[in-house]
Design an enzyme around this catalytic site. Structure first.
Site, PDB file in Angstrom:
ATOM      1  N   SER A 145       0.856  -1.193   0.000  1.00  0.00           N
ATOM      2  CA  SER A 145       0.000   0.000   0.000  1.00  0.00           C
ATOM      3  C   SER A 145       0.889   1.239   0.000  1.00  0.00           C
ATOM      4  O   SER A 145       2.015   1.210   0.515  1.00  0.00           O
ATOM      5  CB  SER A 145      -0.857   0.020   1.264  1.00  0.00           C
ATOM      6  N   TYR A 158      -1.290  -0.555  10.394  1.00  0.00           N
ATOM      7  CA  TYR A 158      -1.560  -1.230   9.110  1.00  0.00           C
ATOM      8  C   TYR A 158      -0.459  -0.850   8.117  1.00  0.00           C
ATOM      9  O   TYR A 158       0.105  -1.693   7.423  1.00  0.00           O
ATOM     10  CB  TYR A 158      -2.949  -0.798   8.610  1.00  0.00           C
TER      11      TYR A 158
END
Ligand code: NAP
Length: 253
Positions: A145, A158
């Site tokens: 990501s 995360y």
């Protein structure tokens, strides 16, 4: 789509967490380019519906229930793939969880464990099971990501697990060379179910679009195209790399 090249003709591709969103988009793209695709996710109903949708597009597909942190499920995913197709050419590790919006030092131990287990450890364990079946010319793509480059705010931990995938890409590229290439895609924001708590908020969405040079969110097709490139022989001299697909969102030099 009908005129699409067939870079994956005769190849078998496993995509985890692929019954909706980015994973589904990747499975669809690989399938339209000729791959037999093995899709999976936690819920049988989602697997059946996604498999049906892909078949309706003329794609050869096997659907398997696989919660990536369940050892038995992972084994079934690989076993059923081998039983049906006899080979594995591509593995796309796409599953992730974001169970907490707390600051890192406020995050419960159980949430920290889940983040590590699903976002990092499960990717390693799936590849551990798949690797013996992967031959020369095979390829792995990990889905990281943009948050891996700048872990911040409610997504900080995360993001850190996604940073770990950048390192894992380098380490596994070395370990799996020369037969298997290992690369990574770092998506920017894509309005999927996973990101809906961010992308459905008008103000946050606007702020994200503003710091994106191309002035829009990403699409599942954008992520699928980049993943298909890295998984294909078009990228046959590329390994250990991460492709940022985030419309120019600041990441790295
Ligand atoms: P999504 O649209 O919410 O889709 C998630 C998919 O994963 C569903 O098919 C779901 O099906 C399955 N799934 C969820 N947990 C699973 C588990 N533990 N094991 C197996 N399957 C599971 O999510 P997405 O946005 O496409 O995200 C896909 C990947 O892209 C993730 O790695 C995410 O971190 C990354 N990413 C997304 C964005 C974004 O903005 N969307 C940005 C950067 C990176 P079931 O419910 O049936 O399990």
């Amino acid at each position: 789509m009908e005129k699409m090249g067939k870079r994956f003709q005769g190849k078998v591709a496993i995509v985890t967490a692929s019954t909706m969103g980015i994973g589904y988009g990747i499975a669809e793209r690989l399938g339209l380019e000729g791959a037999s695709v093995v899709i999976s996710s936690r819920k049988q109903k989602n697997v059946d519906e996604a498999a049906e949708k892909l078949r309706a597009r003329g794609i050869e597909v096997l659907g398997v229930v696989c919660h990536v942190s369940n050892e038995q499920h992972r084994k079934q995913l690989i076993d059923q793939t081998i039983q049906k197709y006899g080979r594995i050419d591509v593995v796309v590790s796409n599953a992730a969880a974001n169970p907490s919006v707390d600051a890192i030092l406020e995050t419960k131990e159980s949430a920290l464990d889940k983040l590590w287990e699903i976002n990092v450890k499960a990717a390693i364990l799936i590849l551990k099971d798949a690797a013996p079946h992967m031959q020369k010319g095979s390829s792995v793509v990990l889905i990281s990501s943009i948050a891996g480059y700048q872990p911040q705010g409610s997504m900080a931990m995360y993001g850190v697990t996604k940073t770990a995938l950048l390192g894992l890409t380098k380490a596994l590229a070395s370990e799996m060379a020369p037969n298997t290439r290992v690369n990574c895609v770092a998506p920017g924001f894509v309005p999927t179910h996973f990101a809906s708590y961010i992308t459905s908020n008008k103000a946050i969405r606007g702020a994200i679009e503003e710091r994106t040079l191309l002035n829009r969110l990403g699409t599942t097709e954008d992520m699928a195209a980049a993943t298909a490139f890295l998984a294909s022989d078009d990228a046959s001299y590329i390994t250990g790399e991460t492709l940022v697909v985030a419309g120019g969102t600041p990441s790295r030099l």
